[in-house]
Write a protein that holds these residues in place. Sequence first.
Motif, PDB file in Angstrom:
ATOM      1  N   MET A   1       0.846  -1.183   0.000  1.00  0.00           N
ATOM      2  CA  MET A   1       0.000   0.000   0.000  1.00  0.00           C
ATOM      3  C   MET A   1       0.888   1.243   0.000  1.00  0.00           C
ATOM      4  SD  MET A   1      -2.825   1.290   2.783  1.00  0.00           S
ATOM      5  CE  MET A   1      -4.005   0.065   2.349  1.00  0.00           C
ATOM      6  N   ASN A   2       0.538   2.174  -0.825  1.00  0.00           N
ATOM      7  CA  ASN A   2       1.226   3.448  -0.913  1.00  0.00           C
ATOM      8  C   ASN A   2       0.713   4.350   0.217  1.00  0.00           C
ATOM      9  OD1 ASN A   2       1.814   6.146  -1.631  1.00  0.00           O
ATOM     10  ND2 ASN A   2       1.909   5.605  -3.776  1.00  0.00           N
ATOM     11  N   SER A   3       1.577   5.161   0.814  1.00  0.00           N
ATOM     12  CA  SER A   3       1.150   6.038   1.913  1.00  0.00           C
ATOM     13  C   SER A   3       0.149   7.085   1.449  1.00  0.00           C
ATOM     14  CB  SER A   3       2.358   6.714   2.550  1.00  0.00           C
ATOM     15  OG  SER A   3       2.955   7.595   1.628  1.00  0.00           O
ATOM     16  N   ASP A   4       0.019   7.266   0.134  1.00  0.00           N
ATOM     17  CA  ASP A   4      -0.915   8.236  -0.425  1.00  0.00           C
ATOM     18  C   ASP A   4      -2.255   7.592  -0.791  1.00  0.00           C
ATOM     19  OD1 ASP A   4      -1.430  10.888  -1.121  1.00  0.00           O
ATOM     20  OD2 ASP A   4      -0.987  10.498  -3.226  1.00  0.00           O
ATOM     21  N   ASP A   5      -2.379   6.268  -0.644  1.00  0.00           N
ATOM     22  CA  ASP A   5      -3.609   5.576  -1.029  1.00  0.00           C
ATOM     23  C   ASP A   5      -4.799   6.033  -0.190  1.00  0.00           C
ATOM     24  OD1 ASP A   5      -2.601   4.067  -3.092  1.00  0.00           O
ATOM     25  OD2 ASP A   5      -2.293   2.270  -1.886  1.00  0.00           O
ATOM     26  N   ILE A   6      -5.942   6.107  -0.839  1.00  0.00           N
ATOM     27  CA  ILE A   6      -7.194   6.416  -0.160  1.00  0.00           C
ATOM     28  C   ILE A   6      -7.622   5.173   0.610  1.00  0.00           C
ATOM     29  CG2 ILE A   6      -9.623   7.052  -0.494  1.00  0.00           C
ATOM     30  CD1 ILE A   6      -7.573   9.229  -1.337  1.00  0.00           C
ATOM     31  N   VAL A   7      -7.916   5.334   1.900  1.00  0.00           N
ATOM     32  CA  VAL A   7      -8.363   4.193   2.703  1.00  0.00           C
ATOM     33  C   VAL A   7      -9.768   4.394   3.269  1.00  0.00           C
ATOM     34  CG1 VAL A   7      -6.043   3.390   3.271  1.00  0.00           C
ATOM     35  CG2 VAL A   7      -7.182   5.053   4.772  1.00  0.00           C
ATOM     36  N   GLU A   8     -10.255   5.633   3.243  1.00  0.00           N
ATOM     37  CA  GLU A   8     -11.616   5.902   3.718  1.00  0.00           C
ATOM     38  C   GLU A   8     -12.144   7.116   2.965  1.00  0.00           C
ATOM     39  OE1 GLU A   8     -13.391   7.325   7.919  1.00  0.00           O
ATOM     40  OE2 GLU A   8     -12.228   5.444   7.984  1.00  0.00           O
ATOM     41  N   LEU A   9     -13.396   7.016   2.525  1.00  0.00           N
ATOM     42  CA  LEU A   9     -13.996   8.078   1.726  1.00  0.00           C
ATOM     43  C   LEU A   9     -15.437   8.284   2.196  1.00  0.00           C
ATOM     44  CD1 LEU A   9     -13.563   9.892  -0.811  1.00  0.00           C
ATOM     45  CD2 LEU A   9     -14.464   8.002  -2.167  1.00  0.00           C
ATOM     46  N   HIS A  10     -15.771   9.537   2.539  1.00  0.00           N
ATOM     47  CA  HIS A  10     -17.128   9.888   2.936  1.00  0.00           C
ATOM     48  C   HIS A  10     -17.727  10.707   1.799  1.00  0.00           C
ATOM     49  CE1 HIS A  10     -16.587   8.970   7.347  1.00  0.00           C
ATOM     50  NE2 HIS A  10     -15.350   8.894   6.871  1.00  0.00           N
ATOM     51  N   VAL A  11     -18.874  10.263   1.295  1.00  0.00           N
ATOM     52  CA  VAL A  11     -19.488  10.911   0.135  1.00  0.00           C
ATOM     53  C   VAL A  11     -20.999  10.974   0.292  1.00  0.00           C
ATOM     54  CG1 VAL A  11     -17.670  10.136  -1.454  1.00  0.00           C
ATOM     55  CG2 VAL A  11     -19.736   8.759  -1.166  1.00  0.00           C
ATOM     56  N   ALA A  12     -21.617  11.840  -0.498  1.00  0.00           N
ATOM     57  CA  ALA A  12     -23.068  11.856  -0.676  1.00  0.00           C
ATOM     58  C   ALA A  12     -23.309  11.470  -2.129  1.00  0.00           C
ATOM     59  CB  ALA A  12     -23.643  13.228  -0.379  1.00  0.00           C
ATOM     60  N   ILE A  13     -24.093  10.437  -2.346  1.00  0.00           N
ATOM     61  CA  ILE A  13     -24.386   9.951  -3.692  1.00  0.00           C
ATOM     62  C   ILE A  13     -25.786  10.406  -4.082  1.00  0.00           C
ATOM     63  CG2 ILE A  13     -24.657   7.902  -5.137  1.00  0.00           C
ATOM     64  CD1 ILE A  13     -22.715   6.517  -3.112  1.00  0.00           C
ATOM     65  N   GLU A  14     -25.869  11.101  -5.229  1.00  0.00           N
ATOM     66  CA  GLU A  14     -27.143  11.612  -5.728  1.00  0.00           C
ATOM     67  C   GLU A  14     -27.857  12.462  -4.684  1.00  0.00           C
ATOM     68  OE1 GLU A  14     -27.924  11.357  -8.839  1.00  0.00           O
ATOM     69  OE2 GLU A  14     -26.465   9.848  -9.420  1.00  0.00           O
ATOM     70  N   GLY A  15     -27.090  13.223  -3.888  1.00  0.00           N
ATOM     71  CA  GLY A  15     -27.656  14.139  -2.917  1.00  0.00           C
ATOM     72  C   GLY A  15     -28.227  13.485  -1.665  1.00  0.00           C
ATOM     73  N   ARG A  16     -28.055  12.177  -1.542  1.00  0.00           N
ATOM     74  CA  ARG A  16     -28.580  11.493  -0.349  1.00  0.00           C
ATOM     75  C   ARG A  16     -27.636  11.698   0.826  1.00  0.00           C
ATOM     76  NH1 ARG A  16     -29.888   7.332  -4.487  1.00  0.00           N
ATOM     77  NH2 ARG A  16     -27.868   6.437  -4.015  1.00  0.00           N
ATOM     78  N   SER A  17     -27.958  11.083   1.949  1.00  0.00           N
ATOM     79  CA  SER A  17     -27.152  11.244   3.160  1.00  0.00           C
ATOM     80  C   SER A  17     -25.741  10.691   2.966  1.00  0.00           C
ATOM     81  CB  SER A  17     -27.829  10.553   4.342  1.00  0.00           C
ATOM     82  OG  SER A  17     -27.973   9.181   4.094  1.00  0.00           O
ATOM     83  N   GLU A  18     -24.864  11.131   3.835  1.00  0.00           N
ATOM     84  CA  GLU A  18     -23.449  10.753   3.740  1.00  0.00           C
ATOM     85  C   GLU A  18     -23.257   9.254   3.941  1.00  0.00           C
ATOM     86  OE1 GLU A  18     -19.581  11.731   6.345  1.00  0.00           O
ATOM     87  OE2 GLU A  18     -20.485  13.464   5.361  1.00  0.00           O
ATOM     88  N   ARG A  19     -22.360   8.690   3.122  1.00  0.00           N
ATOM     89  CA  ARG A  19     -21.991   7.273   3.216  1.00  0.00           C
ATOM     90  C   ARG A  19     -20.484   7.184   3.369  1.00  0.00           C
ATOM     91  NH1 ARG A  19     -24.648   3.580  -0.133  1.00  0.00           N
ATOM     92  NH2 ARG A  19     -23.408   2.118   1.072  1.00  0.00           N
ATOM     93  N   LYS A  20     -20.036   6.141   4.058  1.00  0.00           N
ATOM     94  CA  LYS A  20     -18.604   5.915   4.237  1.00  0.00           C
ATOM     95  C   LYS A  20     -18.216   4.645   3.486  1.00  0.00           C
ATOM     96  CE  LYS A  20     -16.691   4.114   8.058  1.00  0.00           C
ATOM     97  NZ  LYS A  20     -16.139   4.000   9.422  1.00  0.00           N
ATOM     98  N   PHE A  21     -17.139   4.754   2.689  1.00  0.00           N
ATOM     99  CA  PHE A  21     -16.552   3.619   2.000  1.00  0.00           C
ATOM    100  C   PHE A  21     -15.129   3.456   2.509  1.00  0.00           C
ATOM    101  CE2 PHE A  21     -19.884   5.187  -0.726  1.00  0.00           C
ATOM    102  CZ  PHE A  21     -20.526   4.028  -1.141  1.00  0.00           C
ATOM    103  N   VAL A  22     -14.686   2.230   2.673  1.00  0.00           N
ATOM    104  CA  VAL A  22     -13.344   1.980   3.194  1.00  0.00           C
ATOM    105  C   VAL A  22     -12.573   1.035   2.277  1.00  0.00           C
ATOM    106  CG1 VAL A  22     -14.003   2.395   5.596  1.00  0.00           C
ATOM    107  CG2 VAL A  22     -14.120   0.087   4.678  1.00  0.00           C
ATOM    108  N   GLY A  23     -11.264   1.027   2.466  1.00  0.00           N
ATOM    109  CA  GLY A  23     -10.386   0.097   1.750  1.00  0.00           C
ATOM    110  C   GLY A  23     -10.393   0.308   0.248  1.00  0.00           C
TER     111      GLY A  23
END
Length: 103
Positions: A1-23
């Motif tokens: 794994m690169n130290s710059d890799d994304i490991v957690e992402l919080h987003v709103a999809i299609e304007g809905r409530s926030e979701r968390k994606f990991v790994g």
Amino acid sequence: MNSDDIVELHVAIEGRSERKFVGRYAWTLFRLIQAAEKGCTPIEQPAPRWSHYVFWLRRQGVIIDTITETHGGAYAGTHARYVLRSSVEVRKVLRASDKRLAA
């Protein structure tokens, strides 16, 4: 794994409530967001299981198109280009280096 890799992402999809994606799911979604209309291929963005990550993201409600492209070379054939179609608003990004600093 690169130290710059994304490991957690919080987003709103299609304007809905926030979701968390990991790994790798967070990494894949972030790559798709960055690529915009150009999309991503496993050839340009190497990762072990692109098709599975896309399958899983689709199950979470993320709209992603698959475009089949041909390629030449010693192992000529086809590959997929994945293009994000959902509207995604990034709210928070954690990288591998951020996680280590917090520990």
